[in-house]
Structure formats: C-alpha cells, structure tokens
Design a protein around this motif. Structure first.
Motif, PDB file in Angstrom:
ATOM      1  N   GLY A  73       0.639  -1.298  -0.038  1.00  0.00           N
ATOM      2  CA  GLY A  73       0.073   0.120  -0.001  1.00  0.00           C
ATOM      3  C   GLY A  73       0.678   1.200  -0.049  1.00  0.00           C
ATOM      4  N   ALA A  74       0.091   2.519   0.317  1.00  0.00           N
ATOM      5  CA  ALA A  74       0.886   3.637   0.417  1.00  0.00           C
ATOM      6  C   ALA A  74       1.807   3.675   1.652  1.00  0.00           C
ATOM      7  CB  ALA A  74      -0.219   4.767   0.722  1.00  0.00           C
ATOM      8  N   VAL A  75       2.987   4.352   1.236  1.00  0.00           N
ATOM      9  CA  VAL A  75       3.953   4.797   2.401  1.00  0.00           C
ATOM     10  C   VAL A  75       3.623   5.670   3.510  1.00  0.00           C
ATOM     11  CG1 VAL A  75       6.287   5.538   2.472  1.00  0.00           C
ATOM     12  CG2 VAL A  75       5.759   4.600   0.473  1.00  0.00           C
ATOM     13  N   ARG A  76       3.832   5.086   4.813  1.00  0.00           N
ATOM     14  CA  ARG A  76       3.173   5.896   5.885  1.00  0.00           C
ATOM     15  C   ARG A  76       4.446   7.051   6.174  1.00  0.00           C
ATOM     16  NH1 ARG A  76       2.494   0.558   9.023  1.00  0.00           N
ATOM     17  NH2 ARG A  76       0.410  -0.143   8.039  1.00  0.00           N
ATOM     18  N   LYS A  77       3.999   8.016   7.085  1.00  0.00           N
ATOM     19  CA  LYS A  77       4.930   8.814   7.556  1.00  0.00           C
ATOM     20  C   LYS A  77       6.433   8.430   8.139  1.00  0.00           C
ATOM     21  CE  LYS A  77       1.510  12.438   8.571  1.00  0.00           C
ATOM     22  NZ  LYS A  77       1.068  13.095   9.427  1.00  0.00           N
ATOM     23  N   ASP A  78       6.345   7.003   8.859  1.00  0.00           N
ATOM     24  CA  ASP A  78       7.387   6.531   9.316  1.00  0.00           C
ATOM     25  C   ASP A  78       8.235   5.853   8.224  1.00  0.00           C
ATOM     26  OD1 ASP A  78       5.931   4.198   8.903  1.00  0.00           O
ATOM     27  OD2 ASP A  78       6.028   3.471  11.060  1.00  0.00           O
ATOM     28  N   GLY A  79       7.738   5.915   6.880  1.00  0.00           N
ATOM     29  CA  GLY A  79       8.564   5.288   5.859  1.00  0.00           C
ATOM     30  C   GLY A  79       8.187   3.781   5.482  1.00  0.00           C
ATOM     31  N   THR A  80       7.417   3.070   6.274  1.00  0.00           N
ATOM     32  CA  THR A  80       7.048   1.739   6.375  1.00  0.00           C
ATOM     33  C   THR A  80       5.559   1.913   5.250  1.00  0.00           C
ATOM     34  OG1 THR A  80       5.519   1.698   7.875  1.00  0.00           O
ATOM     35  CG2 THR A  80       7.727   0.920   8.511  1.00  0.00           C
ATOM     36  N   ARG A  81       5.511   0.800   4.509  1.00  0.00           N
ATOM     37  CA  ARG A  81       4.439   0.493   3.491  1.00  0.00           C
ATOM     38  C   ARG A  81       3.182  -0.007   4.146  1.00  0.00           C
ATOM     39  NH1 ARG A  81       4.263   1.662  -1.595  1.00  0.00           N
ATOM     40  NH2 ARG A  81       6.084   2.346  -2.569  1.00  0.00           N
ATOM     41  N   GLY A  82       1.976   0.448   4.016  1.00  0.00           N
ATOM     42  CA  GLY A  82       0.969  -0.071   4.502  1.00  0.00           C
ATOM     43  C   GLY A  82       0.426  -1.219   3.570  1.00  0.00           C
ATOM     44  N   ASP A  83      -0.828  -1.846   3.782  1.00  0.00           N
ATOM     45  CA  ASP A  83      -1.512  -2.988   3.291  1.00  0.00           C
ATOM     46  C   ASP A  83      -2.467  -2.255   2.130  1.00  0.00           C
ATOM     47  OD1 ASP A  83      -0.114  -4.564   4.844  1.00  0.00           O
ATOM     48  OD2 ASP A  83      -2.109  -5.229   6.025  1.00  0.00           O
ATOM     49  N   LEU A  84      -2.368  -2.962   0.824  1.00  0.00           N
ATOM     50  CA  LEU A  84      -3.285  -2.485  -0.097  1.00  0.00           C
ATOM     51  C   LEU A  84      -4.291  -3.655  -0.108  1.00  0.00           C
ATOM     52  CD1 LEU A  84      -3.626  -1.006  -2.703  1.00  0.00           C
ATOM     53  CD2 LEU A  84      -2.441  -2.918  -3.751  1.00  0.00           C
ATOM     54  N   LEU A  85      -5.559  -2.901   0.054  1.00  0.00           N
ATOM     55  CA  LEU A  85      -6.784  -3.608   0.188  1.00  0.00           C
ATOM     56  C   LEU A  85      -7.406  -3.639  -1.342  1.00  0.00           C
ATOM     57  CD1 LEU A  85      -8.325  -2.216   3.304  1.00  0.00           C
ATOM     58  CD2 LEU A  85      -7.174  -4.288   3.063  1.00  0.00           C
TER      59      LEU A  85
END
Length: 61
Positions: free
Chosen positions: A7-19
């Motif tokens: 998914g999209a990149v979060r503020k902390d640099g990690t990627r979220g999940d794509l639903l």
C-alpha cells in the motif's frame, strides 16, 4: 483481499497494506455464440488449475 506491504508509504517510511476489492459480473443469459466460446475454453483448459501459478507469483512478489 489484502496485499500486505503493497500500500501507500506511511509517515514513518513503512508501507501499509493494499486492500483490493474484486467485482465479478456473471451474465445470466448467454447467446449461442458466447456459450460455444465458453465451452471451447472449458475444453481447452480441462485439467489445468489456474490457481497453481497464482500462489507461486504471490510468493515471489
């Protein structure tokens, strides 16, 4: 379906999940030509498991 880490990149640099939502439209009535095409496809792919390659692709992604 959930694609973990795609998914999209979060503020902390990690990627979220794509639903992902999949909508399948199945016609109730088929013309003779459409029915013949589906029958030919069924015969051409008899004995094949379309899911086999999906699992391998998911492991490599």
């Amino acid at each position: 379906m959930r694609a973990r880490g795609k998914g999209a990149v979060r503020k902390d640099g990690t990627r979220g999940d794509l639903l992902v939502t999949v909508e399948v439209s199945v016609p109730k009535d088929l013309s003779g030509r459409a029915r013949d095409a589906l029958e030919a496809y069924r015969e051409a792919t008899a004995g094949e498991d379309p899911r086999a390659e999906l699992f391998e692709a998911a492991k490599g992604a």
